[in-house]
Motif scaffolding. Structure first.
Motif, PDB file in Angstrom:
ATOM      1  N   ASN A  83     -11.615   4.477  -5.982  1.00  0.00           N
ATOM      2  CA  ASN A  83     -11.025   5.803  -5.843  1.00  0.00           C
ATOM      3  C   ASN A  83     -10.168   6.248  -7.023  1.00  0.00           C
ATOM      4  O   ASN A  83      -9.988   7.442  -7.235  1.00  0.00           O
ATOM      5  CB  ASN A  83     -10.193   5.858  -4.560  1.00  0.00           C
TER       6      ASN A  83
ATOM      7  N   PHE B  75       0.831  -1.198   0.000  1.00  0.00           N
ATOM      8  CA  PHE B  75       0.000   0.000   0.000  1.00  0.00           C
ATOM      9  C   PHE B  75       0.873   1.260   0.000  1.00  0.00           C
ATOM     10  O   PHE B  75       0.629   2.191  -0.771  1.00  0.00           O
ATOM     11  CB  PHE B  75      -0.916  -0.019   1.226  1.00  0.00           C
TER      12      PHE B  75
ATOM     13  N   ARG C 134       1.227   4.234  -2.833  1.00  0.00           N
ATOM     14  CA  ARG C 134       1.072   5.646  -2.488  1.00  0.00           C
ATOM     15  C   ARG C 134       2.272   6.464  -2.951  1.00  0.00           C
ATOM     16  O   ARG C 134       2.125   7.551  -3.506  1.00  0.00           O
ATOM     17  CB  ARG C 134       0.899   5.778  -0.979  1.00  0.00           C
TER      18      ARG C 134
ATOM     19  N   ALA D 206     -11.331  -0.933  -3.021  1.00  0.00           N
ATOM     20  CA  ALA D 206     -11.251   0.492  -2.684  1.00  0.00           C
ATOM     21  C   ALA D 206     -10.389   1.259  -3.687  1.00  0.00           C
ATOM     22  O   ALA D 206     -10.712   2.392  -4.053  1.00  0.00           O
ATOM     23  CB  ALA D 206     -10.691   0.659  -1.271  1.00  0.00           C
ATOM     24  N   LEU D 207      -9.310   0.657  -4.136  1.00  0.00           N
ATOM     25  CA  LEU D 207      -8.441   1.326  -5.114  1.00  0.00           C
ATOM     26  C   LEU D 207      -9.184   1.563  -6.424  1.00  0.00           C
ATOM     27  O   LEU D 207      -9.062   2.635  -7.036  1.00  0.00           O
ATOM     28  CB  LEU D 207      -7.181   0.490  -5.344  1.00  0.00           C
TER      29      LEU D 207
ATOM     30  N   GLU E  42     -14.079   0.636   1.646  1.00  0.00           N
ATOM     31  CA  GLU E  42     -13.757   2.048   1.822  1.00  0.00           C
ATOM     32  C   GLU E  42     -13.331   2.342   3.258  1.00  0.00           C
ATOM     33  O   GLU E  42     -12.396   3.122   3.498  1.00  0.00           O
ATOM     34  CB  GLU E  42     -14.959   2.902   1.439  1.00  0.00           C
TER      35      GLU E  42
ATOM     36  N   LEU F  57      -8.734  -3.939  -0.260  1.00  0.00           N
ATOM     37  CA  LEU F  57      -7.959  -2.819  -0.787  1.00  0.00           C
ATOM     38  C   LEU F  57      -8.095  -2.724  -2.294  1.00  0.00           C
ATOM     39  O   LEU F  57      -8.199  -1.624  -2.854  1.00  0.00           O
ATOM     40  CB  LEU F  57      -6.496  -2.985  -0.391  1.00  0.00           C
TER      41      LEU F  57
ATOM     42  N   TYR G 187      -9.815   1.184   3.617  1.00  0.00           N
ATOM     43  CA  TYR G 187      -8.909   2.122   2.941  1.00  0.00           C
ATOM     44  C   TYR G 187      -8.657   3.347   3.821  1.00  0.00           C
ATOM     45  O   TYR G 187      -7.515   3.809   3.954  1.00  0.00           O
ATOM     46  CB  TYR G 187      -9.537   2.526   1.600  1.00  0.00           C
ATOM     47  N   GLN G 188      -9.690   3.858   4.425  1.00  0.00           N
ATOM     48  CA  GLN G 188      -9.529   4.996   5.323  1.00  0.00           C
ATOM     49  C   GLN G 188      -8.657   4.634   6.531  1.00  0.00           C
ATOM     50  O   GLN G 188      -7.833   5.447   6.979  1.00  0.00           O
ATOM     51  CB  GLN G 188     -10.899   5.484   5.803  1.00  0.00           C
TER      52      GLN G 188
END
Length: 354
Positions: A210, A147, A151, A206-207, A310, A203, A313-314
């Motif tokens: 987003n 992750f 990023r 969520a990826l 989500e 994940l 992810y947060q």
């Protein structure tokens, strides 16, 4: 222009088999091997170039169980490349797996024998540990390290020219029952591997939610039951000698027994050929092999929902802030922390109980 492909855990097993198969698909790739052990990485690079001399194969040292190593590797990659077309997030561990002999022999004579060998459910016990970053090792290696790598590499992935791909090595053993949203690192549970793979699936969802609008797409794969150094280390050699005929026989009844890293890489290579816009983000792609050794890809609907994904992810974003502050306070190492930019505005959650 050569496509640039980054593969973590590329020096052995499925990662190395994947690299060989990708170069067989398209020999003009720029393949970057992200490995912890540089000696093994150099050996893998030499073997790949020997069979594909026109390819471009480079190495970056990256240990996804160490945040400093991940950040350092990302800085190096940003100096080398302007974009990444594919990132295979393949590195992972199952810590000190030990076989439950009683469960094995009771399962051999039950109706669940195929399911037991396909998923290893109930067969293995694992003993997790805490890393130098203060995180659970399985969680950091299989999920959080990757992750942070993503990023850090956002500028190379969210460039708007053409789609970039994230492809995760997950597992059939990724089970909702082994994952707790209140304990995402699985500090209290007994199934850290299964929990980490379910976290990978979350994940992934969520990826996609987003980042798809910025041209970044994510997929998850299960390579099947593959015999690698990890699995051979679980049992003494004589036990494997006894079990292998049974395992080969089971291939005629279940397609999950891919057995070799080459076969296990089937779905990973298949995704290399697909247009990402045509893929379902809630689907896991499974490597499968017939009893006679023919490889193919099948699909499985993942047991995940977008709200849970989500939230997770947060939680990762919050953990990232904490880890970065801790690293900055830890003492003088030359790591430059850049201000992070999310490709798209993160949706605010209505519920605050995560």
């Amino acid at each position: 222009m050569r496509k640039v492909v980054l593969v973590t855990g590329a020096s052995s097993g499925i990662g190395l088999a994947l690299c060989k198969r990708l170069l067989a698909e398209e020999s003009e790739l720029h393949l970057c091997l992200a490995c912890r052990n540089m000696g093994k990485a150099e050996g893998a690079r030499a073997a790949l170039l020997a069979s594909h001399p026109t390819a471009e194969v480079t190495i970056v040292q990256a240990d996804v169980s160490s945040m400093r190593s991940v950040i350092r590797a990302a800085q190096e990659l940003k100096q080398r490349f302007q974009r990444l077309d594919y990132v295979y997030l393949n590195a992972g561990i199952m810590p000190n797996p030990q076989l439950n002999i009683r469960a094995l022999f009771s399962g051999l004579f039950s109706r669940k024998v195929i399911h037991m060998f396909s998923t290893a459910e109930g067969l293995l016990t694992q003993h997790d540990r805490v890393t130098a970053d203060g995180l659970q090792e399985v969680f950091e290696t299989n999920v959080f390290g990757h992750f942070i790598l993503i990023r850090e590499l956002e500028p190379l992935l969210c460039h708007g020219d053409s789609p970039s791909r994230l492809i995760w090595t997950s597992s059939r053993n990724a089970r909702r029952s082994n994952f707790s949203p209140e304990d995402i690192q699985h500090r209290k549970g007994q199934e850290p591997y299964s929990s980490s793979k379910y976290a990978t699936d979350l994940l992934n969802v969520a990826l996609n939610r987003n980042f798809n609008q910025q041209g970044l797409y994510s997929s998850v794969v299960c390579p099947g039951t593959v015999l690698t150094n990890l699995t051979y280390g679980i049992l003494p050699p004589f036990v494997w000698t006894l079990l292998l005929p049974v395992i080969w026989l089971l291939r005629f009844f279940a397609n999950a027994f891919t057995l070799t890293p080459y076969n296990g890489a089937e779905a990973l290579v298949w995704l290399f050929r697909q247009k990402p816009e045509s893929l379902d983000p809630l689907t896991k792609y499974l490597s499968a092999t017939t009893g006679f050794g023919n490889n193919y890809v099948t699909v499985q609907k993942m047991d995940v929902d977008e709200d849970t994904a989500e939230k997770f992810y947060q939680n990762l974003l919050e953990l990232e802030k904490h880890v970065r502050v801790t690293l900055q306070k830890a003492g003088p190492q030359k790591i430059v922390f850049r201000p992070l930019q999310v490709c798209v505005r993160v949706r605010l959650l209505i519920r605050k109980d995560c």
